[in-house]
Scaffold this active site. Structure first.
Site, short mmCIF file in Angstrom:
data_model
loop_
_atom_site.label_atom_id
_atom_site.label_comp_id
_atom_site.label_asym_id
_atom_site.label_seq_id
_atom_site.Cartn_x
_atom_site.Cartn_y
_atom_site.Cartn_z
N GLY A 8 24.48 -56.23 -19.42
CA GLY A 8 23.65 -55.41 -20.32
C GLY A 8 24.36 -54.11 -20.64
O GLY A 8 23.75 -53.05 -20.79
N GLY A 11 23.50 -51.47 -23.51
CA GLY A 11 22.17 -50.86 -23.55
C GLY A 11 22.24 -49.37 -23.24
O GLY A 11 23.32 -48.79 -23.08
N TYR A 138 6.79 -56.48 -17.59
CA TYR A 138 7.99 -55.74 -17.17
C TYR A 138 7.81 -55.20 -15.75
O TYR A 138 8.68 -55.38 -14.88
CB TYR A 138 8.23 -54.61 -18.18
CG TYR A 138 9.33 -53.64 -17.84
CD1 TYR A 138 10.66 -54.05 -17.78
CD2 TYR A 138 9.04 -52.30 -17.61
CE1 TYR A 138 11.67 -53.14 -17.50
CE2 TYR A 138 10.04 -51.38 -17.33
CZ TYR A 138 11.35 -51.81 -17.27
OH TYR A 138 12.34 -50.90 -16.99
N1 SER Z 1 11.48 -46.60 -19.93
C1 SER Z 1 10.86 -47.80 -19.46
C2 SER Z 1 9.83 -48.28 -20.41
O1 SER Z 1 9.23 -47.46 -21.08
C3 SER Z 1 10.23 -47.57 -18.13
O2 SER Z 1 11.07 -48.01 -17.13
O3 SER Z 1 9.59 -49.44 -20.49
#
Ligand code: SER
Length: 304
Positions: A8, A11, A138
């Site tokens: 990654g 990124g 997530y």
């Molecule tokens: N910056 C990330 C998000 O907003 C949080 O880990 O998904």
């Protein structure tokens, strides 16, 4: 010599790690499914972290001994396709773990997130180990990864180190699809002289961190003796906390003109399940964490 694989790598974090390692004498192999827009100083391979055989062969070919596994679909994007989010985040994690055990990788860095917390985590000031019931896919993948870090350490002695990053503020590469992205979007709009419609309400307080601190903290964590680490999953860490209205006021007080509307969307609910402030005192105690960039320094540095 450190021979580092970054997944990654194109990124938000990856490009900054690449820049950081340029100054060191480590060998770096950057991988991503995207192709770099400019030439990188380090070696680059187009590779999908879901392709275990390919990553394994790159690890062998380049004699890799350290991995920064940065592949992830962030919180807001993850909600658009949660099945895909689980698949990418977890399968790539599992691939890296297996490859690391089989190739005797010395150390792995893997970012966790404030998304592992939930409304029961005492969000006003979140401790290292409160109740954790994440509300996003997530967050669930990050919490699952944290459990696996502990498991693989106990089972195989695999040394994966991890930080629970808050929102990260950078300008070089913007994050994709996170809930904390508003901060960079508003700053970039101000720099371009545009107005901005904020997807969070004006008083939504969230923890943030400047990119230089994010990189340096990972490097510090990776360099300390494992015996100093009392946490075997992932460390709380933060720079400062800020609300959209505070950010707007900072931008205005730096002489920029911008009009901001507040129209909360589905991301508001995600933000409401995340910490307002983080207690990161164990990071300070175990490996000397101290942010260099506070609220004002971070916003000023980003506005430049
Ligand atoms: N910056 C990330 C998000 O907003 C949080 O880990 O998904």
């Amino acid at each position: 010599m450190d021979r580092i694989l970054i997944t990654g790598a194109l990124g938000q974090l990856g490009v900054e790690f690449i820049k950081y390692f340029e100054k060191s004498n480590s060998f770096v192999l950057a991988t991503d499914i995207k192709t770099p827009k400019e030439k990188l100083y380090c070696q680059f391979e187009n590779a999908n972290a879901l392709d275990k055989e390919r990553i394994d062969s790159l690890v062998k070919k380049h004699d890799i001994n350290i991995i920064y596994h940065l592949v992830a679909i962030l919180s807001a994007n993850g909600e658009k396709n949660p099945f895909n989010s689980w698949k990418l985040n977890m399968d790539s994690f599992q691939n890296i773990a297996e490859i690391s055990v089989k190739n005797k990788i010395k150390k792995v860095f893997w970012p966790s997130s404030i998304a592992i917390f939930g409304t029961e985590s005492k969000l006003d000031f979140v401790s290292q180990n409160p109740l954790m019931n994440p509300s996003t896919m997530y967050g669930i993948t990050k919490l699952a990864g944290e459990k696996l870090i502990e498991y693989y350490f106990n089972r195989f002695g695999l040394d994966i180190r991890s930080l629970r990053y808050p929102g990260i503020i950078s300008t070089e590469t913007v994050p994709g699809g996170g809930t904390t992205d508003y901060i960079i979007e508003m700053i970039n709009a101000a720099k371009k002289g545009e107005n901005y419609c904020c997807f969070l309400s004006e008083n939504t307080k969230l923890p943030m961190m400047y990119i230089d601190d994010a990189i340096e903290s990972a490097i510090n964590l990776m360099s300390v003796n494992r015996n100093n680490l009392s946490i075997s999953n992932s460390y709380n860490i933060t720079g400062f906390s800020i609300t959209p209205i505070q950010l707007l006021n900072e931008i205005l007080s730096n002489g920029f003109k911008i009009k901001v509307d507040f129209k909360p969307d589905f991301r508001q609910q995600i933000a409401d399940s995340w910490p307002k402030k983080i207690n990161d005192s164990i990071s300070t105690k175990d490996w000397g964490w101290k942010p260099k960039f506070g609220l004002k320094e971070s916003i000023e540095a980003t506005l430049k």
